[in-house]
Design a protein around this motif. Structure first.
Motif, PDB file in Angstrom:
ATOM      1  N   THR A   9       0.868  -1.165   0.000  1.00 62.37           N
ATOM      2  CA  THR A   9       0.000   0.000   0.000  1.00 62.37           C
ATOM      3  C   THR A   9       0.914   1.226   0.000  1.00 62.37           C
ATOM      4  O   THR A   9       2.132   1.096  -0.146  1.00 62.37           O
ATOM      5  N   GLU A  10       0.342   2.390   0.207  1.00 62.44           N
ATOM      6  CA  GLU A  10       1.157   3.602   0.266  1.00 62.44           C
ATOM      7  C   GLU A  10       2.108   3.588   1.463  1.00 62.44           C
ATOM      8  O   GLU A  10       3.158   4.220   1.435  1.00 62.44           O
ATOM      9  N   LYS A  11       1.747   2.831   2.528  1.00 64.81           N
ATOM     10  CA  LYS A  11       2.506   2.916   3.770  1.00 64.81           C
ATOM     11  C   LYS A  11       3.257   1.659   4.151  1.00 64.81           C
ATOM     12  O   LYS A  11       4.228   1.723   4.908  1.00 64.81           O
ATOM     13  N   VAL A  12       2.803   0.517   3.677  1.00 68.26           N
ATOM     14  CA  VAL A  12       3.381  -0.760   4.113  1.00 68.26           C
ATOM     15  C   VAL A  12       3.664  -1.644   2.909  1.00 68.26           C
ATOM     16  O   VAL A  12       2.874  -1.695   1.957  1.00 68.26           O
ATOM     17  N   LYS A  13       4.790  -2.324   2.972  1.00 67.06           N
ATOM     18  CA  LYS A  13       5.133  -3.305   1.948  1.00 67.06           C
ATOM     19  C   LYS A  13       5.361  -4.651   2.605  1.00 67.06           C
ATOM     20  O   LYS A  13       6.017  -4.742   3.647  1.00 67.06           O
ATOM     21  N   LEU A  14       4.806  -5.690   1.999  1.00 64.36           N
ATOM     22  CA  LEU A  14       5.089  -7.070   2.390  1.00 64.36           C
ATOM     23  C   LEU A  14       5.921  -7.695   1.285  1.00 64.36           C
ATOM     24  O   LEU A  14       5.555  -7.624   0.108  1.00 64.36           O
ATOM     25  N   THR A  15       7.013  -8.294   1.678  1.00 67.73           N
ATOM     26  CA  THR A  15       7.883  -8.933   0.690  1.00 67.73           C
ATOM     27  C   THR A  15       8.422 -10.231   1.289  1.00 67.73           C
ATOM     28  O   THR A  15       8.578 -10.326   2.516  1.00 67.73           O
ATOM     29  N   PRO A  16       8.646 -11.264   0.479  1.00 66.57           N
ATOM     30  CA  PRO A  16       9.120 -12.533   1.038  1.00 66.57           C
ATOM     31  C   PRO A  16      10.359 -12.338   1.905  1.00 66.57           C
ATOM     32  O   PRO A  16      11.309 -11.658   1.510  1.00 66.57           O
ATOM     33  N   LEU A  17      10.320 -12.921   3.089  1.00 64.16           N
ATOM     34  CA  LEU A  17      11.404 -12.775   4.057  1.00 64.16           C
ATOM     35  C   LEU A  17      12.659 -13.479   3.557  1.00 64.16           C
ATOM     36  O   LEU A  17      12.614 -14.633   3.131  1.00 64.16           O
ATOM     37  N   THR A  18      13.783 -12.760   3.602  1.00 62.00           N
ATOM     38  CA  THR A  18      15.074 -13.337   3.213  1.00 62.00           C
ATOM     39  C   THR A  18      16.084 -13.116   4.339  1.00 62.00           C
ATOM     40  O   THR A  18      15.815 -12.386   5.300  1.00 62.00           O
ATOM     41  N   GLU A  19      17.233 -13.721   4.164  1.00 60.83           N
ATOM     42  CA  GLU A  19      18.299 -13.536   5.157  1.00 60.83           C
ATOM     43  C   GLU A  19      18.695 -12.065   5.298  1.00 60.83           C
ATOM     44  O   GLU A  19      19.128 -11.635   6.365  1.00 60.83           O
ATOM     45  N   ASN A  20      18.527 -11.304   4.250  1.00 59.74           N
ATOM     46  CA  ASN A  20      18.883  -9.880   4.292  1.00 59.74           C
ATOM     47  C   ASN A  20      18.013  -9.081   5.258  1.00 59.74           C
ATOM     48  O   ASN A  20      18.397  -7.982   5.656  1.00 59.74           O
ATOM     49  N   HIS A  21      16.855  -9.617   5.611  1.00 60.14           N
ATOM     50  CA  HIS A  21      15.951  -8.927   6.521  1.00 60.14           C
ATOM     51  C   HIS A  21      16.229  -9.227   8.000  1.00 60.14           C
ATOM     52  O   HIS A  21      15.668  -8.590   8.884  1.00 60.14           O
ATOM     53  N   LEU A  22      17.061 -10.223   8.274  1.00 60.47           N
ATOM     54  CA  LEU A  22      17.163 -10.755   9.631  1.00 60.47           C
ATOM     55  C   LEU A  22      17.735  -9.760  10.634  1.00 60.47           C
ATOM     56  O   LEU A  22      17.304  -9.725  11.794  1.00 60.47           O
ATOM     57  N   GLU A  23      18.683  -8.952  10.229  1.00 55.14           N
ATOM     58  CA  GLU A  23      19.268  -7.979  11.152  1.00 55.14           C
ATOM     59  C   GLU A  23      18.200  -6.988  11.641  1.00 55.14           C
ATOM     60  O   GLU A  23      18.080  -6.720  12.840  1.00 55.14           O
ATOM     61  N   ALA A  24      17.417  -6.465  10.719  1.00 51.53           N
ATOM     62  CA  ALA A  24      16.352  -5.529  11.086  1.00 51.53           C
ATOM     63  C   ALA A  24      15.237  -6.239  11.845  1.00 51.53           C
ATOM     64  O   ALA A  24      14.641  -5.677  12.775  1.00 51.53           O
ATOM     65  N   LEU A  25      14.955  -7.488  11.473  1.00 59.38           N
ATOM     66  CA  LEU A  25      13.920  -8.247  12.171  1.00 59.38           C
ATOM     67  C   LEU A  25      14.320  -8.506  13.613  1.00 59.38           C
ATOM     68  O   LEU A  25      13.487  -8.456  14.526  1.00 59.38           O
ATOM     69  N   PHE A  26      15.604  -8.769  13.829  1.00 59.42           N
ATOM     70  CA  PHE A  26      16.119  -8.979  15.182  1.00 59.42           C
ATOM     71  C   PHE A  26      15.879  -7.744  16.047  1.00 59.42           C
ATOM     72  O   PHE A  26      15.429  -7.839  17.187  1.00 59.42           O
ATOM     73  N   LYS A  27      16.127  -6.568  15.495  1.00 59.44           N
ATOM     74  CA  LYS A  27      15.885  -5.322  16.237  1.00 59.44           C
ATOM     75  C   LYS A  27      14.396  -5.115  16.484  1.00 59.44           C
ATOM     76  O   LYS A  27      13.983  -4.698  17.564  1.00 59.44           O
ATOM     77  N   ALA A  28      13.570  -5.419  15.480  1.00 53.13           N
ATOM     78  CA  ALA A  28      12.121  -5.246  15.620  1.00 53.13           C
ATOM     79  C   ALA A  28      11.550  -6.138  16.724  1.00 53.13           C
ATOM     80  O   ALA A  28      10.580  -5.770  17.394  1.00 53.13           O
ATOM     81  N   GLY A  29      12.168  -7.307  16.920  1.00 55.19           N
ATOM     82  CA  GLY A  29      11.660  -8.256  17.904  1.00 55.19           C
ATOM     83  C   GLY A  29      12.319  -8.183  19.261  1.00 55.19           C
ATOM     84  O   GLY A  29      12.218  -9.118  20.059  1.00 55.19           O
TER      85      GLY A  29
END
Length: 197
Positions: A9-29
């Motif tokens: 949408t204009e504000k949120v994107k969903l994209t298949p999770l990859t290893e490149n996302h893990l660093e940011a995901l770790f911070k988010a969690g």
């Protein structure tokens, strides 16, 4: 079969999770409140997150698609969600395994993310039913699911064994295809009229 796809949408994107996302995901969690009702805090450390990604997030890609949730305002990963338990014969699936960073809970992020998955489920995959499940006592999750327009169907008692040996009563909700257009209109209006949807 679920094909990798990006949705936005204009504000949120969903994209298949990859290893490149893990660093940011770790911070988010990183906030412990996120994991109060969840079986496994896979953001407890980076090694555990890497194992979760390999063994769970990549499990049976014919039946699930695991997405990184990206807040487009900041261009950063703020959580994860998935469409899973795809049942082509019965044209159904479940949305869940969602966590959203504490900093963006109760904002537009969850509404936009769930709208994208629901729209994909009903309009691209032609499903007739989407299920949501959560811990009986997880009021935050239950309220979020209800706000989407899902119907509460009841409790499945002792439906899942927890790591501590206790059993979870699971609250079950659903949205069906005959409800979708009305729910879609309400979600669309909410997304267009408020910053905190």
């Amino acid at each position: 079969m679920l094909k990798p796809i990006s949705l936005e949408t204009e504000k949120v994107k969903l994209t298949p999770l990859t290893e490149n996302h893990l660093e940011a995901l770790f911070k988010a969690g990183s906030h412990p409140d996120i994991w109060r009702w969840v079986f496994n805090n896979y953001c407890e450390n980076k090694e555990k997150l890497a194992l979760w990604f390999k063994n769970t997030a990549q499990f049976n890609q014919n039946e699930q698609i695991v997405m990184a949730i990206i807040d487009k305002t900041y261009g950063t990963v703020v959580g994860t969600t998935r469409l899973f338990r795809l049942d082509p014969h019965n044209q159904s699936a479940e949305i869940g395994h969602t966590f959203i960073a504490k900093s963006v809970q109760k904002t537009y992020v969850n509404t936009h993310a769930k709208y994208l998955l629901l729209n994909h489920a009903f309009e691209d995959l032609n499903l007739v039913r989407v299920t949501f499940c959560t811990h009986e006592e997880n009021r935050v999750s239950r309220n979020a699911i209800t706000r989407l327009g899902a119907r509460f169907e009841g409790l499945a008692y002792k439906q899942r064994k927890l790591p501590d040996g206790n059993f979870r009563n699971t609250a079950i909700f659903s949205i069906t295809d005959d409800q979708w257009q009305n729910i879609k209109a309400k979600l669309t209006e909410r997304m267009q009229t408020t910053e905190t949807a």
